[in-house]
Design a protein around this motif. Sequence first.
Motif, PDB file in Angstrom:
ATOM      1  N   VAL A 108      25.663  13.123  59.485  1.00  0.00           N
ATOM      2  CA  VAL A 108      26.479  12.894  60.680  1.00  0.00           C
ATOM      3  C   VAL A 108      25.840  13.553  61.891  1.00  0.00           C
ATOM      4  CG1 VAL A 108      28.694  13.413  61.780  1.00  0.00           C
ATOM      5  CG2 VAL A 108      28.637  12.561  59.429  1.00  0.00           C
ATOM      6  N   ARG A 109      25.442  14.807  61.748  1.00  0.00           N
ATOM      7  CA  ARG A 109      24.816  15.504  62.876  1.00  0.00           C
ATOM      8  C   ARG A 109      23.510  14.826  63.270  1.00  0.00           C
ATOM      9  NH1 ARG A 109      24.335  20.253  65.814  1.00  0.00           N
ATOM     10  NH2 ARG A 109      22.190  20.980  66.078  1.00  0.00           N
ATOM     11  N   GLY A 110      22.723  14.421  62.267  1.00  0.00           N
ATOM     12  CA  GLY A 110      21.471  13.744  62.565  1.00  0.00           C
ATOM     13  C   GLY A 110      21.688  12.453  63.330  1.00  0.00           C
ATOM     14  N   ALA A 111      22.694  11.660  62.906  1.00  0.00           N
ATOM     15  CA  ALA A 111      22.989  10.404  63.599  1.00  0.00           C
ATOM     16  C   ALA A 111      23.374  10.652  65.052  1.00  0.00           C
ATOM     17  CB  ALA A 111      24.111   9.665  62.870  1.00  0.00           C
ATOM     18  N   LEU A 112      24.184  11.680  65.289  1.00  0.00           N
ATOM     19  CA  LEU A 112      24.612  11.993  66.656  1.00  0.00           C
ATOM     20  C   LEU A 112      23.458  12.514  67.506  1.00  0.00           C
ATOM     21  CD1 LEU A 112      28.081  13.595  65.883  1.00  0.00           C
ATOM     22  CD2 LEU A 112      27.688  11.502  67.198  1.00  0.00           C
ATOM     23  N   LEU A 113      22.601  13.336  66.918  1.00  0.00           N
ATOM     24  CA  LEU A 113      21.444  13.832  67.659  1.00  0.00           C
ATOM     25  C   LEU A 113      20.496  12.688  68.014  1.00  0.00           C
ATOM     26  CD1 LEU A 113      20.599  17.167  65.786  1.00  0.00           C
ATOM     27  CD2 LEU A 113      21.544  16.907  68.087  1.00  0.00           C
ATOM     28  N   TYR A 114      20.313  11.766  67.077  1.00  0.00           N
ATOM     29  CA  TYR A 114      19.451  10.615  67.348  1.00  0.00           C
ATOM     30  C   TYR A 114      20.037   9.754  68.472  1.00  0.00           C
ATOM     31  CZ  TYR A 114      17.397   5.984  66.842  1.00  0.00           C
ATOM     32  OH  TYR A 114      16.796   4.779  67.112  1.00  0.00           O
ATOM     33  N   GLN A 170      18.033  19.679  63.450  1.00  0.00           N
ATOM     34  CA  GLN A 170      17.670  19.932  64.846  1.00  0.00           C
ATOM     35  C   GLN A 170      16.878  18.752  65.401  1.00  0.00           C
ATOM     36  OE1 GLN A 170      18.255  23.100  66.692  1.00  0.00           O
ATOM     37  NE2 GLN A 170      19.768  23.141  65.044  1.00  0.00           N
ATOM     38  N   SER A 171      17.050  18.494  66.687  1.00  0.00           N
ATOM     39  CA  SER A 171      16.246  17.482  67.367  1.00  0.00           C
ATOM     40  C   SER A 171      14.936  18.108  67.813  1.00  0.00           C
ATOM     41  CB  SER A 171      17.000  16.932  68.578  1.00  0.00           C
ATOM     42  OG  SER A 171      17.116  17.930  69.572  1.00  0.00           O
ATOM     43  N   SER A 172      13.976  17.273  68.135  1.00  0.00           N
ATOM     44  CA  SER A 172      12.696  17.791  68.618  1.00  0.00           C
ATOM     45  C   SER A 172      12.888  18.581  69.905  1.00  0.00           C
ATOM     46  CB  SER A 172      11.716  16.633  68.835  1.00  0.00           C
ATOM     47  OG  SER A 172      12.275  15.657  69.700  1.00  0.00           O
ATOM     48  N   ALA A 173      13.826  18.146  70.766  1.00  0.00           N
ATOM     49  CA  ALA A 173      14.092  18.875  72.007  1.00  0.00           C
ATOM     50  C   ALA A 173      14.663  20.263  71.720  1.00  0.00           C
ATOM     51  CB  ALA A 173      15.045  18.076  72.888  1.00  0.00           C
ATOM     52  N   GLY A 179      12.701  11.763  65.770  1.00  0.00           N
ATOM     53  CA  GLY A 179      13.025  12.862  66.675  1.00  0.00           C
ATOM     54  C   GLY A 179      14.060  13.827  66.154  1.00  0.00           C
ATOM     55  N   VAL A 180      14.450  13.708  64.873  1.00  0.00           N
ATOM     56  CA  VAL A 180      15.468  14.584  64.286  1.00  0.00           C
ATOM     57  C   VAL A 180      14.946  15.096  62.944  1.00  0.00           C
ATOM     58  CG1 VAL A 180      17.859  14.754  63.466  1.00  0.00           C
ATOM     59  CG2 VAL A 180      17.318  13.265  65.403  1.00  0.00           C
ATOM     60  N   TYR A 181      15.081  16.402  62.729  1.00  0.00           N
ATOM     61  CA  TYR A 181      14.461  17.041  61.568  1.00  0.00           C
ATOM     62  C   TYR A 181      15.489  17.814  60.758  1.00  0.00           C
ATOM     63  CZ  TYR A 181      10.324  15.854  64.200  1.00  0.00           C
ATOM     64  OH  TYR A 181       9.372  15.150  64.889  1.00  0.00           O
ATOM     65  N   LEU A 182      15.294  17.776  59.440  1.00  0.00           N
ATOM     66  CA  LEU A 182      16.107  18.555  58.519  1.00  0.00           C
ATOM     67  C   LEU A 182      15.274  19.757  58.093  1.00  0.00           C
ATOM     68  CD1 LEU A 182      18.640  18.900  56.767  1.00  0.00           C
ATOM     69  CD2 LEU A 182      17.577  17.406  55.067  1.00  0.00           C
ATOM     70  N   LEU A 183      15.713  20.940  58.462  1.00  0.00           N
ATOM     71  CA  LEU A 183      14.935  22.155  58.216  1.00  0.00           C
ATOM     72  C   LEU A 183      15.193  22.678  56.809  1.00  0.00           C
ATOM     73  CD1 LEU A 183      15.389  23.972  61.657  1.00  0.00           C
ATOM     74  CD2 LEU A 183      14.044  21.953  61.065  1.00  0.00           C
ATOM     75  N   HIS A 184      15.052  21.772  55.853  1.00  0.00           N
ATOM     76  CA  HIS A 184      15.327  22.097  54.455  1.00  0.00           C
ATOM     77  C   HIS A 184      14.752  20.976  53.602  1.00  0.00           C
ATOM     78  CE1 HIS A 184      17.614  23.094  50.803  1.00  0.00           C
ATOM     79  NE2 HIS A 184      17.869  24.260  51.366  1.00  0.00           N
TER      80      HIS A 184
END
Length: 336
Positions: free
Chosen positions: A67-73, A21-24, A52-57
């Motif tokens: 991949v999702r983290g890169a796109l969110l960033y 998830q992103s911080s937003a 600004g991007v977090y892994l909830l694990h």
Amino acid sequence: MTQNASPLPPRPVHEVSHRVQSSAQLRSHGVTAAQTAAQCLPGGPWQLLLPGVYLLHPAPPTNDDRVRGALLYAGRPPVGARRTVPARSGAAYGEAMVTGLAALALYGFTSAPPVIALHRIDVLVPRTRRLRSTRFVQVTRAAVLPRPHRRRGVPLAPLERALADAVASLTDASTVRRILTEAVREGWCEPASVVRELSTAKLLGRPHVVEAVDALLEEGRAVAEGRLYEMVRSHALPQPLWNVELALPGGSSLGGVDAYWPEPAVAVELGTRSPREEHVAFAAEREHLERLGVTVVRVTPKQLRDSAAQLSVVLRTAMMAAEDREPAAYVVALPR
């Protein structure tokens, strides 16, 4: 009674649809910056994946996480922009899309290493974005963004653009050759469109790319010839003379064609040359042959792949039309 000063437990652990998830997005779930920071302390259940991007694990990120983290960033709104970021995945990516080797891996290329093995994930963003490459994210910019293709909700750069960005990052000639050959052999795209994209990216001046492009065009021609043979067979066209050089009886060459039916004087030329030479060379050859009464049909690899039935009708019509026109000049067909 003493008030507990510790951060409130974050709400999104059981509410969010994805563990990256992103911080937003976290704020949209009611999680404050302080709560997020507390969860990312050493030994905590969350971790900072990217700015600004977090892994909830607490476990290492998976392919999907990276991949999702890169796109969110890359897809976060510019500083100062007001935008509500919903929790659903694609809406938070903005205009960002995966490109390069990571995109090829997600398309399913066997010659590209899996995403988890890549040191970086390339993301394509508008040229105006002030965004830095960081950690495993490499930012690539484009003046005009192409329309992305989506695979399982992930926006990917069109195949030709992804190939060009992958080639730009590679120095190994054999790897470049493998991915370009797979692109054509497996029917992902046509050689001319790949060469055009490589030319736009100014990559054709690199010696190892030039060698790979030569192999690409050879591979593309072999694939196209196979499709042409299959079209003639499956649509019951008369057997032509294959791969011949046409000449006048005195020996003056008229150029080579890929298939030639002597009686109706109909020839087929495959459009497999490089874009730079294709239009001029074909136009000159066709004009010369048609002045002699030979009908020349130019066929592209894409047409053979997608419209073989329609092409067979075009060729059959050209053969039938020969009955109503002046006989062609006598032309000699020689092996080439």
